[in-house]
Design a protein around this motif. Structure first.
Motif, PDB file in Angstrom:
ATOM      1  N   THR A 107       0.825  -1.203   0.000  1.00  0.00           N
ATOM      2  CA  THR A 107       0.000   0.000   0.000  1.00  0.00           C
ATOM      3  C   THR A 107       0.865   1.261   0.000  1.00  0.00           C
ATOM      4  O   THR A 107       2.069   1.209   0.266  1.00  0.00           O
ATOM      5  CB  THR A 107      -0.883   0.069   1.262  1.00  0.00           C
ATOM      6  OG1 THR A 107      -0.026   0.147   2.398  1.00  0.00           O
ATOM      7  CG2 THR A 107      -1.790  -1.126   1.388  1.00  0.00           C
ATOM      8  N   LEU A 108       0.214   2.361  -0.284  1.00  0.00           N
ATOM      9  CA  LEU A 108       0.815   3.671  -0.116  1.00  0.00           C
ATOM     10  C   LEU A 108       0.170   4.279   1.128  1.00  0.00           C
ATOM     11  O   LEU A 108      -1.052   4.393   1.211  1.00  0.00           O
ATOM     12  CB  LEU A 108       0.517   4.534  -1.347  1.00  0.00           C
ATOM     13  CG  LEU A 108       1.033   5.966  -1.277  1.00  0.00           C
ATOM     14  CD1 LEU A 108       2.554   5.992  -1.250  1.00  0.00           C
ATOM     15  CD2 LEU A 108       0.517   6.759  -2.467  1.00  0.00           C
ATOM     16  N   LEU A 168      -8.181   1.988   2.069  1.00  0.00           N
ATOM     17  CA  LEU A 168      -9.229   2.544   1.210  1.00  0.00           C
ATOM     18  C   LEU A 168      -9.667   1.536   0.155  1.00  0.00           C
ATOM     19  O   LEU A 168      -8.846   0.821  -0.416  1.00  0.00           O
ATOM     20  CB  LEU A 168      -8.719   3.814   0.528  1.00  0.00           C
ATOM     21  CG  LEU A 168      -8.361   4.958   1.471  1.00  0.00           C
ATOM     22  CD1 LEU A 168      -7.892   6.168   0.672  1.00  0.00           C
ATOM     23  CD2 LEU A 168      -9.557   5.344   2.343  1.00  0.00           C
ATOM     24  N   ASP A 169     -10.952   1.523  -0.067  1.00  0.00           N
ATOM     25  CA  ASP A 169     -11.530   0.663  -1.093  1.00  0.00           C
ATOM     26  C   ASP A 169     -11.756   1.546  -2.320  1.00  0.00           C
ATOM     27  O   ASP A 169     -12.747   2.255  -2.415  1.00  0.00           O
ATOM     28  CB  ASP A 169     -12.844   0.095  -0.545  1.00  0.00           C
ATOM     29  CG  ASP A 169     -13.606  -0.680  -1.590  1.00  0.00           C
ATOM     30  OD1 ASP A 169     -13.018  -0.974  -2.644  1.00  0.00           O
ATOM     31  OD2 ASP A 169     -14.777  -0.995  -1.341  1.00  0.00           O
ATOM     32  N   LYS A 207      -6.709   5.183 -10.129  1.00  0.00           N
ATOM     33  CA  LYS A 207      -7.278   4.864 -11.431  1.00  0.00           C
ATOM     34  C   LYS A 207      -8.304   3.747 -11.288  1.00  0.00           C
ATOM     35  O   LYS A 207      -8.237   2.911 -10.389  1.00  0.00           O
ATOM     36  CB  LYS A 207      -6.169   4.397 -12.371  1.00  0.00           C
ATOM     37  CG  LYS A 207      -5.507   3.142 -11.812  1.00  0.00           C
ATOM     38  CD  LYS A 207      -4.365   2.612 -12.616  1.00  0.00           C
ATOM     39  CE  LYS A 207      -3.738   1.445 -11.860  1.00  0.00           C
ATOM     40  NZ  LYS A 207      -2.530   0.915 -12.391  1.00  0.00           N
ATOM     41  N   ASN A 208      -9.239   3.758 -12.153  1.00  0.00           N
ATOM     42  CA  ASN A 208     -10.023   2.552 -12.400  1.00  0.00           C
ATOM     43  C   ASN A 208     -10.451   2.617 -13.848  1.00  0.00           C
ATOM     44  O   ASN A 208      -9.994   3.496 -14.590  1.00  0.00           O
ATOM     45  CB  ASN A 208     -11.194   2.416 -11.412  1.00  0.00           C
ATOM     46  CG  ASN A 208     -12.357   3.306 -11.748  1.00  0.00           C
ATOM     47  OD1 ASN A 208     -12.239   4.217 -12.577  1.00  0.00           O
ATOM     48  ND2 ASN A 208     -13.476   3.067 -11.104  1.00  0.00           N
ATOM     49  N   PRO A 263      -4.263   0.703  -1.674  1.00  0.00           N
ATOM     50  CA  PRO A 263      -3.566  -0.382  -2.379  1.00  0.00           C
ATOM     51  C   PRO A 263      -2.733   0.174  -3.534  1.00  0.00           C
ATOM     52  O   PRO A 263      -3.230   0.965  -4.325  1.00  0.00           O
ATOM     53  CB  PRO A 263      -4.697  -1.262  -2.907  1.00  0.00           C
ATOM     54  CG  PRO A 263      -5.869  -0.938  -2.037  1.00  0.00           C
ATOM     55  CD  PRO A 263      -5.710   0.479  -1.619  1.00  0.00           C
ATOM     56  N   LEU A 264      -1.474  -0.248  -3.583  1.00  0.00           N
ATOM     57  CA  LEU A 264      -0.599   0.265  -4.640  1.00  0.00           C
ATOM     58  C   LEU A 264      -1.150  -0.045  -6.027  1.00  0.00           C
ATOM     59  O   LEU A 264      -0.935   0.704  -6.967  1.00  0.00           O
ATOM     60  CB  LEU A 264       0.793  -0.363  -4.516  1.00  0.00           C
ATOM     61  CG  LEU A 264       1.840   0.429  -3.739  1.00  0.00           C
ATOM     62  CD1 LEU A 264       3.210  -0.203  -3.916  1.00  0.00           C
ATOM     63  CD2 LEU A 264       1.880   1.887  -4.200  1.00  0.00           C
ATOM     64  N   SER A 265      -1.878  -1.153  -6.117  1.00  0.00           N
ATOM     65  CA  SER A 265      -2.399  -1.547  -7.428  1.00  0.00           C
ATOM     66  C   SER A 265      -3.368  -0.512  -7.977  1.00  0.00           C
ATOM     67  O   SER A 265      -3.617  -0.473  -9.175  1.00  0.00           O
ATOM     68  CB  SER A 265      -3.082  -2.909  -7.322  1.00  0.00           C
ATOM     69  OG  SER A 265      -4.082  -2.874  -6.322  1.00  0.00           O
ATOM     70  N   ALA A 266      -3.928   0.317  -7.081  1.00  0.00           N
ATOM     71  CA  ALA A 266      -4.907   1.292  -7.547  1.00  0.00           C
ATOM     72  C   ALA A 266      -4.278   2.658  -7.789  1.00  0.00           C
ATOM     73  O   ALA A 266      -4.927   3.570  -8.279  1.00  0.00           O
ATOM     74  CB  ALA A 266      -6.033   1.418  -6.523  1.00  0.00           C
ATOM     75  N   VAL A 267      -2.986   2.795  -7.429  1.00  0.00           N
ATOM     76  CA  VAL A 267      -2.360   4.109  -7.541  1.00  0.00           C
ATOM     77  C   VAL A 267      -1.689   4.258  -8.906  1.00  0.00           C
ATOM     78  O   VAL A 267      -0.881   3.412  -9.309  1.00  0.00           O
ATOM     79  CB  VAL A 267      -1.301   4.288  -6.424  1.00  0.00           C
ATOM     80  CG1 VAL A 267      -0.557   5.604  -6.596  1.00  0.00           C
ATOM     81  CG2 VAL A 267      -1.971   4.218  -5.069  1.00  0.00           C
TER      82      VAL A 267
END
Lengths: 700, 118
Positions: free
Chosen positions: A560-561, A680-681, A631-632, A573-577
């Motif tokens: 995570t960040l 965060l979700d 991002k999404n 989650p880093l995957s979302a950044v």
């Protein structure tokens, strides 16, 4: 109605686990029987038979009568298949698969501790009738006339007079006795032929068997009712013979008649011994037994390699040693003795703990991994059934079932995968005649594959069906009012295809039995995003469709960040950044009273993290904002935060349900100094942003 | 203490038998198929073996034959399902002493054990 078993929850847990495996073995076996038209190797057939047999034994021991009944019939059929006395027919496969479904229901009953109310008798009857028809006997045919000897009254000799005479001659020459023995056997819960066999073995030990009814050969062919008669020549006296027989279980009544030369029929002595019934004693035992309350919850179990457990134990042992070291060093520090040395040692111990916990983490993750096979193996049956219903010919190819993934991920991708497979069969693959017309193989192929890629597992579901027509999708979306006709014009082909993920979208002209279950692709997408995964679609009209799913290896530990804002800690989650940025306040523009900036030529909406949770927005001093760009699929949003703290691997803790609605937060993490950070979700946060605040602005 | 080897491929069944025997004062070891049983019997001595019939790797009958070769004095009780009479007879021929029928009734098992050990 509740179900009570004479078993502890621990025993039931083991039963369930084994039963599940046996049912799977049965199902796999039956399906390969279907595929190979019964031509499978004897070893495989034997293992299917064994699964039914073992399950029968265990379920009877547990006391699930219906399950035992059903497995008994299935076992009988498999036994016939093994002996090749009946053939594999489509009807038989259907019946056996129905049996599998029944077993699954029963297993579930045991798991839930509740009866499902399913009546097994019809299926049992169908199975029996099938065997009867296949063997060309009607079940009503009365059995061979049972062997009924005169029971208590010895009206005449048990054996032919000539046999008696012969026996007497032998006995006289050896100076021994002749006995006519009649043994009545208990037939409940035992194997009468074997008991009779044991009696004969005992008698053979102590003398000579002149004749018997039934004979040894009869016994080996199961020909016995409940009575055994023997003509015996022996030197053993009557009492010893009688006691010997009586010591063999299930010999209800033993009648011994000594035969003397002179008056052989008149002077028969009767010695009758009966054993006390053990039924009462049994009932007592039963009443004392613990019964399982139907409310007991059985937690899911996982099998862990013993080696992994050993390694875990070793590592925990090392941690215990470290604890001792720390305590002793702290003691020294307290006493201000050898403080320098103690501090150094503490540092070393700290490093050691670091290494040990890293290994522990790795091992626990390994222990939580399960091969996808545990999920995939239910698909062949499902695809078979769906294809049959949809009147299509479908072949399922599975690749990479041994790919391992966290068990919680496996549990949660089951429904999405089922949905995608259903879609592939229902909407993708064409009917055989249509495929033939299109010069395609009349059997469609659905390929389900899995492979690891860096920190992700990639699952692909690919069919060679008709593909998704973007124009048709777009038209349908417009018709349903999901998107304006103007907007559709501006969509790329890929964007148009991805409209299938929009809530409320479905291309099926009518809701079919297979796919129309009220779950849309939007739910599939949402479920996968909840797992920090993603889904993409690739399609070519006339050629087929591929869905590509990316999933994280584990949900338990997340990169995570970390950031801080208004004294709260957050982890994202880093995957979302997408990126982090420092933005000059001067660059900020206002769109509909909302902050936004122009980031490399695109409008990036900005929002304070506090706004998302309806908290007061803090005054951030200085000329800059720290912005995390998340991002999404719909786009990007910049979240303004007070302070970035850096990357951190955190252990995810779920939040208690008592907290109620926690939209935007998927869990919590405990950090090194004991602080708690909210995780965060991102998908739900972004949905919130795009729905209520920045609709349109973020989607350009 | 009397040592018993319980052989069954279903750990559920082994667990039940183990519990019953332990409660009745026996020392219990478990094996999960015939091969495993043979292996254990070679390494250790047992006063009694309770043997399932249908098992992978090596079935109960085969195991009885091997154990009897190893130790003609071995005392073995077969665990049988209704319908397996032929196999039980075969096992008796190979030297098994008695049998019990599944589902188990504790008193019948104890009765059989006492008989075989006497």
């Amino acid at each position: 109605m509740g179900l009570d078993f004479e078993a502890t929850p621990e025993e039931i847990k083991i039963f369930l686990e084994e039963a599940k495996e046996q049912i799977q073995t049965l199902e796999d076996g039956i399906m390969s029987l279907e595929k190979e038209h019964g031509e499978i190797d004897p070893e495989s057939l034997q293992s299917i038979f064994r699964a039914a047999h073992t399950l029968k034994g265990s379920s009877a021991a547990l006391g699930h009568v219906n399950m035992a009944k059903l497995t008994h019939e299935m076992e009988t059929i498999l036994d016939h298949l093994r002996k090749k006395s009946i053939d594999v027919t489509p009807e038989l496969v259907e019946l056996l698969l129905d049996g599998i479904d029944g077993l699954r229901i029963f297993n579930d009953e045991i798991y839930q501790g509740k009866e499902s109310g399913i009546d097994v008798n019809d299926l049992v009857l169908d199975l029996q009738n099938f065997v009867a028809t296949a063997l060309d006997i009607t079940p009503d045919t009365p059995k061979k006339a049972p062997f009924h000897p005169d029971q208590t009254d010895l009206k005449g000799p048990l054996f032919d007079a000539s046999l008696e005479t012969a026996a007497l001659e032998i006995a006289t020459s050896l100076n021994q006795n002749v006995f006519e023995i009649e043994v009545r056997l208990n037939t409940e819960n035992t194997l009468p032929p074997v008991r009779a066999y044991q009696v004969m073995m005992f008698l053979e030990d102590i003398g000579q068997l002149i004749a018997s009814e039934p004979t040894l050969q009869d016994l080996e062919k199961d020909r016995i009712e409940d009575t055994l008669k023997v003509l015996l020549v022996t030197k053993t006296d009557k009492k010893a013979v009688e006691d010997g027989i009586a010591s063999i279980p299930d010999c209800k009544k033993v009648t011994l008649t000594a035969i003397k030369k002179a008056n052989k029929t008149e002077k028969k002595e009767k010695i009758i011994s009966a054993k006390p019934s053990t039924d009462l004693a049994r009932k007592g035992v039963k009443a004392e037994k613990r019964t399982r309350s139907s409310e007991t919850v059985i937690s899911p179990t996982i099998r862990v390699d013993v080696d992994v457990l050993d390694d875990l134990m070793n590592l925990v042992g090392e941690l215990v040693i470290d604890r001792t070291r720390i305590n002793s060093d702290i003691q020294k520090l307290h006493e201000r003795k050898e403080a320098e040395e103690a501090l150094e040692k503490l540092g070393q111990t700290g490093n050691h703990i670091g290494r040990v916990t890293e290994k522990l983490q790795e091992l626990i993750m390994k222990a939580r991994l399960l091969p996808l096979e545990t999920l995939f193996r239910k698909f062949p049956r499902m695809v078979r059934d769906l294809a049959l219903k949809a009147e299509k010919e479908v072949q399922l190819v599975m690749v990479g079932e041994d790919t391992e993934i966290d068990r919680s991920v496996i549990e949660q991708i089951s429904d999405p995968l089922i949905h995608l497979l259903r879609n592939a069969i229902d909407h993708g693959i064409e009917k055989p005649e249509e495929r033939a017309r299109l010069n395609k193989n009349s059997t469609g192929t659905v390929c389900l594959s899995a492979e690891p890629e860096e920190n992700y597992i990639v699952i692909r579901i690919k069919d060679d069906g008709k593909g998704i027509d973007p124009a048709k999708i777009a038209a349908s979306a417009v018709k349903k009012g999901l998107i304006t006709p103007q907007k559709v014009q501006s969509l790329s082909v890929k964007e148009a295809t991805e409209l299938v993920f929009m809530p409320g979208f479905s291309t099926a002209e009518e809701v079919t039995q297979v796919s129309g279950r009220g779950v849309g692709m939007d739910i599939v997408k949402k479920n996968l995003e909840n797992l920090n995964g993603s889904i993409q679609v690739f399609t070519e009209v006339g050629k087929g469709t591929e869905f590509r799913i990316e999933l994280p290896l584990t949900l338990a530990i997340m990169r995570t960040l970390l950031f801080q804002s208004t004294d709260n800690l957050y982890a994202i989650p880093l995957s979302a950044v997408a990126e982090t940025n420092r933005i000059s306040k001067a660059e900020i523009k206002y769109v509909d009273n909302r902050k936004a900036i122009n980031l490399r030529g695109k409008v990036l909406p900005l929002i304070h993290i506090e706004e998302l949770f309806n908290l007061p927005v803090p005054q951030i001093s200085g000329d800059f904002y720290f912005v995390i760009v998340v991002k999404n699929a719909k786009g990007q949003v910049g979240i303004i935060v007070e302070k970035l703290l850096g990357e951190e691997e955190v252990v995810v803790k779920t939040l208690s349900k008592l907290l109620g609605e926690t939209r935007g937060i998927s869990g919590a993490a405990i950090l090194g100094q004991g602080e708690v950070a909210f995780i965060l979700d991102v998908p739900s946060l972004l949905a919130y942003v795009t729905d209520s605040r920045l609709a349109g602005a973020c989607c350009n | 203490m009397t040592k018993v080897l319980v052989v069954d491929d279903a750990s559920f069944m082994r667990m039940r038998m183990n519990k019953l025997l332990t409660e009745n004062g026996y020392e219990v070891d478990e094996a999960e198929n015939g091969l495993d049983a043979l292996d254990k019997y070679q390494k250790d001595s047992y006063d009694l073996v309770i043997m399932d019939i249908t098992m992978p790797a090596m079935d109960g009958i085969e195991a009885v034959k091997h154990i009897k070769d190893l130790d003609p004095e071995a005392k073995i009780i077969m665990c049988s399902a209704i319908g397996q009479q032929q196999m039980v007879i075969e096992a008796l021929k190979a030297g098994a002493k008695d049998f019990v029928v599944k589902p188990f009734q504790p008193d019948r098992i104890m009765e059989s054990i006492k008989r075989v050990l006497s």
